[in-house]
Enzyme design. Structure first.
Site, PDB file in Angstrom:
ATOM      1  N   LYS A  12       0.929  -1.080   0.481  1.00  9.51           N
ATOM      2  CA  LYS A  12       0.128  -0.052  -0.073  1.00  9.51           C
ATOM      3  C   LYS A  12       0.519   1.111  -0.280  1.00  9.51           C
ATOM      4  O   LYS A  12       1.598   1.551   0.916  1.00  9.51           O
ATOM      5  CB  LYS A  12      -0.971   0.000   1.171  1.00  9.51           C
ATOM      6  N   THR A  57      -3.043  -5.722   0.888  1.00  8.75           N
ATOM      7  CA  THR A  57      -2.362  -3.989   0.915  1.00  8.75           C
ATOM      8  C   THR A  57      -3.389  -3.302   2.437  1.00  8.75           C
ATOM      9  O   THR A  57      -2.637  -2.503   2.584  1.00  8.75           O
ATOM     10  CB  THR A  57      -2.374  -3.482   0.163  1.00  8.75           C
ATOM     11  N   ARG A 183      28.933  35.438  -9.814  1.00  5.86           N
ATOM     12  CA  ARG A 183      27.645  34.313 -10.543  1.00  5.86           C
ATOM     13  C   ARG A 183      26.690  35.032  -8.730  1.00  5.86           C
ATOM     14  O   ARG A 183      27.234  33.657  -7.937  1.00  5.86           O
ATOM     15  CB  ARG A 183      27.860  33.540 -11.693  1.00  5.86           C
ATOM     16  N   GLN A 231      30.273  21.499  -9.480  1.00  5.92           N
ATOM     17  CA  GLN A 231      30.621  19.267  -9.234  1.00  5.92           C
ATOM     18  C   GLN A 231      31.269  20.483  -7.912  1.00  5.92           C
ATOM     19  O   GLN A 231      30.945  18.934  -6.639  1.00  5.92           O
ATOM     20  CB  GLN A 231      30.856  19.329 -10.129  1.00  5.92           C
ATOM     21  N   ASN A 257      21.019  22.915 -11.142  1.00  3.90           N
ATOM     22  CA  ASN A 257      21.384  24.464 -10.829  1.00  3.90           C
ATOM     23  C   ASN A 257      21.152  25.411 -12.255  1.00  3.90           C
ATOM     24  O   ASN A 257      20.090  25.776 -12.851  1.00  3.90           O
ATOM     25  CB  ASN A 257      23.002  25.269 -12.498  1.00  3.90           C
ATOM     26  N   HIS A 259      19.353  28.738 -12.664  1.00  9.01           N
ATOM     27  CA  HIS A 259      19.874  29.446 -13.335  1.00  9.01           C
ATOM     28  C   HIS A 259      20.133  31.325 -13.272  1.00  9.01           C
ATOM     29  O   HIS A 259      18.552  31.744 -12.900  1.00  9.01           O
ATOM     30  CB  HIS A 259      19.837  29.370 -15.334  1.00  9.01           C
TER      31      HIS A 259
END
Length: 307
Positions: A12, A57, A183, A231, A257, A259
């Site tokens: 379930k 279940t 950045r 990374q 990422n 941006h």
């Protein structure tokens, strides 16, 4: 027979259970989404439809709620361990149980200094607001002798507004990206870590303390790494966890990422000195990697953290 049965499991999924613990006037909340998957001697139900070995279940659902009352919910990991041990230990045809849990965190609503006319603001210890940052997750697997616990989090959005660069990359005829020496680095962390606790003879980790400490080390590494690539930041996050948490042997991250692009304000006669950005939600770079303790094997599935 032209076909044979391969890997199979049943259970379930997504049983929402909220457990309130009342310590006098002070209440505590555990809010879980629990999925149960069982496997074992299930050939007959697939080949002939015989349910002789099948635990319904609906029963697995009921067990989740009964265990929330009987054992309480100390942690997502401990609750998953109770469930997995029960299903494998109580049902002979079931050889393996996998319990997947998402936990939704709540925090207390702070009250004003002024006393309430009715109950007094200093007595309000039962009001909560849902935390909007991350969802805690754990996967507990048990086969009757060995345990595997993989915990982690998802949807934790973090940002460094500086101390991040990206330059010196490969450029070909399709490259238009400009090198960046200052950045924004932002990502939505999906991470999993695997514990080296595998059998009942070992000392069990303190699951709650381990989660909080692991999250702290991960965030500290993100904040303290001067990043030349996402990374590099990912590796530092995983390494910090491995180096500081002896109960963890493997960490895997999936980091999109998020941006942020500088907006061109020159048409308006304005200089944009790294102040105004456009936040793009897609497409996004997706950085993924596993970090291991030396000598450990990689066991977290590659796609487990993928968004």
């Amino acid at each position: 027979m032209p076909t044979i049965l391969g890997q199979n499991q049943y259970g379930k999924a997504e049983n929402r259970v909220v457990r309130i613990t009342r310590d006098g006037d002070t209440h505590h909340i555990k809010d879980l989404n629990v999925s149960v998957a069982l496997s074992g001697d299930m050939d007959d139900v697939h080949y002939s439809g015989s349910n002789a070995n099948v635990l319904p279940t609906d029963t697995t659902k009921n067990t989740v709620y009964a265990f929330a009352k009987e054992y309480g919910i100390e942690s997502a990991e401990q609750f998953g361990i109770h469930l997995a041990r029960w299903f494998v230990g109580s049902q002979e045809p079931i050889h393996r149980a996998r319990i997947r849990i998402e936990e939704y965190a709540w925090e207390r609503i702070p009250t004003s200094d002024a006393n309430s006319k009715f109950i007094g603001s200093d007595e309000v210890k039962h009001s909560f607001v849902r935390k909007g940052q991350e969802t805690r997750v754990t996967h507990v697997t048990y086969d009757g002798s060995a345990w595997e616990v993989v915990s982690g989090l998802k949807d934790l959005v973090v940002m460094n507004s500086t101390n991040s660069e990206f330059w010196g990359y490969v450029k070909d005829k399709y490259t238009t990206l400009q090198e960046a020496y200052d950045r924004i680095l932002a990502t939505q962390v999906s991470g999993r870590w695997r514990f080296n606790w595998t059998d009942d003879e070992q000392r069990m980790p303190n699951w709650e303390r381990s989660y909080e400490a692991t999250r702290t080390h991960m965030l500290e590494a993100f904040a303290e790494t001067y990043s030349l690539s996402l990374q590099q930041t990912l590796y530092q996050m995983g390494s910090r966890i491995i180096n500081h948490r002896s109960e963890i042997d493997e960490v895997r991250f999936s980091l999109p990422n998020k941006h942020h692009f500088l907006v061109d304000l020159e048409p308006f006669g304005l200089k944009n000195d790294n102040e105004v950005y456009f936040a793009a939600d897609r497409p996004y770079g997706l950085i993924e990697a596993t970090i291991l303790r030396d000598g450990a094997d990689a066991r977290i599935p590659v796609d487990l953290t993928n968004l």
